[in-house]
Design an enzyme around this catalytic site. Structure first.
Site, PDB file in Angstrom:
ATOM      1  N   ILE A  42      18.292   4.393   1.036  1.00 16.23           N
ATOM      2  CA  ILE A  42      19.371   4.134   0.075  1.00 16.23           C
ATOM      3  C   ILE A  42      18.936   4.271  -1.376  1.00 16.23           C
ATOM      4  O   ILE A  42      19.762   4.158  -2.288  1.00 16.23           O
ATOM      5  CB  ILE A  42      19.980   2.728   0.293  1.00 16.23           C
ATOM      6  CG1 ILE A  42      18.894   1.650   0.174  1.00 16.23           C
ATOM      7  CG2 ILE A  42      20.699   2.641   1.622  1.00 16.23           C
ATOM      8  CD1 ILE A  42      19.434   0.230   0.274  1.00 16.23           C
ATOM      9  N   GLY A  43      17.657   4.515  -1.616  1.00 14.09           N
ATOM     10  CA  GLY A  43      17.248   4.660  -3.009  1.00 14.09           C
ATOM     11  C   GLY A  43      15.750   4.770  -3.163  1.00 14.09           C
ATOM     12  O   GLY A  43      14.995   4.821  -2.192  1.00 14.09           O
ATOM     13  N   ASP A 158      12.312  -2.636 -18.397  1.00 14.57           N
ATOM     14  CA  ASP A 158      12.830  -1.346 -17.925  1.00 14.57           C
ATOM     15  C   ASP A 158      14.318  -1.448 -17.608  1.00 14.57           C
ATOM     16  O   ASP A 158      14.778  -1.039 -16.542  1.00 14.57           O
ATOM     17  CB  ASP A 158      12.052  -0.875 -16.694  1.00 14.57           C
ATOM     18  CG  ASP A 158      12.228   0.627 -16.439  1.00 14.57           C
ATOM     19  OD1 ASP A 158      12.649   1.335 -17.379  1.00 14.57           O
ATOM     20  OD2 ASP A 158      11.948   1.087 -15.320  1.00 14.57           O
TER      21      ASP A 158
END
Length: 496
Positions: A42-43, A158
Site C-alpha cells: 500500500i505504500g 519531514d
C-alpha cells in the site's frame, strides 16, 4: 452418458458454482508475520515498503512497514528504531499509532495503525487541489498533532502531504517519523540536513539548527501543496529550490486566497525561526474562525418534529385497529384482555400530552439555537470588519504622528508656539475636535510618498475623502501645498 456436475460441495452438503472457486494459479502464498498475515502493498516509507496486514486473532487490519536491516546502514537503522521508540510513546488522535514490532531474522516489521484512505498526496492526485475551506479543516488537525508532538519534545522534520494520512471520516494522521528527533528542551536544536528539499525550512538547509519552528515552515509549504497541487519551487531542481528557499524572503504565495490565509502564510514563513508562532499559538489564528458555522440543527429539529408527528399518526392508527376485547393466543383461541390497565398503558403511548411535551422541548431548543446562530453571525461580521478597523486606526495614528512632527518642526523654526501648544493640538486631534484626516494638509507633499507610507493594501471598500470641503480652525502653515496634498490623499484613498 456421463453427466458432468459443475457444482461443488462446500462440505456442508450445499453446492456452489465452480465460477466462485479461486483457481490455483491465482492463489498467492500466504506470508505470516507473527499473528499477522501480509496482504497487498500500500505504500513506501522513508526506509522500506508498507503492506496491508490482517490480525488472524482479532480481525483487525493494520499497516506493516517492512525494513531489511541488511540493506540499510547503521545510522539509518538507528533512525528507524528511533521512529518506533518515538511513536510507541505517543497517543494522539492525529498521530499514527505504533501497535508493535515483529523481528523476523534480519527483517524488521513495524505494526502500525491502518489508515484506509492513504495520504493527502494521494487525495490531491486523485481529486486535484483542495478548496481553502477543506484545507483549513485539515490544517487545524495537523496543528493539533504537531502541538502534541512539540509538547512531547519531538520534532517531525519531514512534514509534507505524502507523510500525512487521512481516514475515510476525514481524520488527519501524521505519519512517517523516520527522520524525527527528540529534543531535551525547546531551545535545543538538531544540526543535520534532513527532510525533503521543497518543504525544508531555511535553517534546516543552512544547518543552523532545526527546531519545532522548522515543522511550522514545512507545514506552510504543505498547505501550498494542498492548495495548488504542488509544493513551492516545484519547477526547480532540488538544489536550485533550496537556494531559493534560503535567498527569498518567503516562498511564492498562492493567488486567490483569503486575507486570513495570507496572514497565516506570512506568520509561518518568517525567516527568523524564533519569530514564527508555535503550533499551539497558530491554533488560535483567525483563519480558524471561519470553521464556526451556523448549527444545522434547526432543520434537523424541524425534520424531527415532522417525523414525530408522522409517527404519532401511524401509531394511533395501529393502536385504534387493535381489538381490545380479545387477543390471539398461540393455540388460536381468543382470550379477552382481563386487565383494563393493559389497555390504558398501551393507549398512553400515543397520548397528546407526551407528544406535546416533547414537541415543546424541541421547539425551545430550536429557538435557543436560532438565537445562538444570530449571535455567531454578528460575531463573524465583527471579526471580518476588525482587520479593516485596525488598518484604518494604523493609518490614523501614522498620519497624526507625522503631521504633529511636521507641525512641531515648523513651530520650532518659526518660534510661533510652545511645546505645550503641540500637546494640546495632539489631544484635540485624538479627541476628534479636529478631524484627524485634516492633519494631512500640514504635511509637505514631498513627505507623502510610497517610501514613507506604510506598505499595506487599503480596503477596496474604503471611500476616498475630498479634503476640499473640510475645514479646520487650526491655521495651515503649508497652505500653498494644499492642492498637492489633497490629490495625494485622494490618490491613495486611505480614509473612510
Amino acid at each position: 452418458m456421463i453427466e458432468i456436475n459443475n457444482n461443488h460441495n462446500n462440505g456442508n452438503g450445499k453446492q456452489f458454482p465452480s465460477s466462485q472457486i479461486m483457481p490455483d494459479s491465482k492463489k498467492k502464498s500466504i506470508v505470516k508475520i507473527g499473528e499477522y498475515t501480509l496482504g497487498e502493498k500500500i505504500g513506501r516509507g522513508a526506509f522500506g515498503q508498507v503492506f496491508k496486514g490482517l490480525n488472524g486473532k482479532t480481525g483487525e487490519f493494520v499497516a506493516i512497514k517492512q525494513i531489511d536491516s541488511n540493506k540499510i546502514d547503521e545510522s539509518s537503522l538507528q533512525s528507524v528504531k528511533g521512529e518506533v521508540e518515538i511513536l510507541h510513546k505517543l497517543r494522539h488522535n492525529n498521530i499514527v499509532k505504533v501497535l508493535g514490532v515483529v523481528e523476523v531474522q534480519a527483517q524488521l516489521n513495524f505494526i502500525l495503525e491502518y489508515v484506509e484512505n492513504g495520504s493527502l498526496r494521494d487525495v490531491i492526485e486523485k481529486f486535484g487541489p483542495l478548496s481553502e475551506e477543506l484545507c483549513i479543516i485539515y490544517l487545524y488537525q495537523m496543528l493539533q498533532g504537531l502541538a502534541y508532538l512539540h509538547s512531547n519534545k519531538v520534532i517531525h522534520r519531514d512534514i509534507k502531504a505524502s507523510n500525512i494520512l487521512i481516514t475515510k471520516e476525514g481524520v488527519i494522521k501524521l505519519a512517517d517519523f523516520g527522520v524525527a528527533s527528540q529534543i531535551d528542551s525547546e531551545s535545543q536544536l538538531r544540526f543535520s540536513v534532513v527532510g525533503t528539499p521543497y518543504w525544508m525550512a531555511p535553517e534546516s538547509i543552512e544547518i543552523s539548527g532545526c527546531s519545532s519552528a522548522s515543522d511550522i515552515w514545512s507545514l506552510g509549504s504543505t498547505m501550498i501543496e494542498l492548495l495548488t497541487g504542488n509544493p513551492p519551487y516545484y519547477t526547480l531542481q532540488p538544489m536550485a529550490a533550496m537556494f531559493r528557499i534560503v535567498s527569498d524572503q518567503h516562498p511564492p504565495f498562492p493567488t486567490d486566497i483569503s486575507k486570513e490565509f495570507l496572514d497565516y502564510f506570512q506568520q509561518s514563513f518568517k525567516k527568523d525561526p524564533t519569530q514564527r508562532p508555535t503550533a499551539q499559538e497558530l491554533l488560535q489564528h483567525p483563519i480558524f474562525f471561519t470553521l464556526q458555522k451556523v448549527p444545522p440543527t434547526l432543520s434537523e429539529l424541524q425534520s424531527t418534529l415532522k417525523t414525530l408527528n408522522g409517527g404519532r399518526s401511524r401509531l394511533r392508527t395501529s393502536v385504534n385497529s387493535i381489538d381490545w376485547g380479545s387477543s390471539s393466543s398461540t393455540s388460536g383461541s381468543s382470550t379477552p384482555l382481563s386487565s383494563s390497565s393493559s389497555s390504558s398503558n398501551i393507549k398512553s403511548i400515543v397520548s397528546d400530552e407526551d407528544f406535546n411535551k416533547l414537541q415543546t422541548t424541541i421547539k425551545q431548543q430550536a429557538q435557543t439555537i436560532s438565537n445562538l446562530s444570530e449571535e455567531i453571525l454578528i460575531l463573524k461580521k465583527e471579526l471580518k470588519e476588525k482587520p479593516k478597523l485596525e488598518e484604518q486606526q494604523f493609518y490614523k495614528e501614522y498620519f497624526m504622528a507625522l503631521a504633529i512632527s511636521v507641525k512641531v518642526n515648523q513651530c520650532y523654526q518659526d518660534k510661533t508656539c510652545e511645546p505645550k501648544d503641540m500637546q494640546q493640538l495632539y489631544e484635540m486631534a485624538r479627541s476628534q475636535e479636529i478631524p484627524w484626516y485634516k492633519l494631512i494638509e500640514w504635511i509637505p507633499s514631498q513627505l507623502i510618498s510610497n517610501d514613507n507610507i506604510p506598505q499595506l493594501t487599503p480596503s477596496s471598500s474604503r471611500e476616498n475623502i475630498s479634503l476640499s470641503n473640510s475645514s479646520s480652525s487650526i491655521p495651515n502653515p503649508n497652505q500653498n501645498q494644499n492642492q498637492n496634498n489633497k490629490s495625494k490623499s485622494k490618490k491613495f484613498g486611505f480614509f473612510s
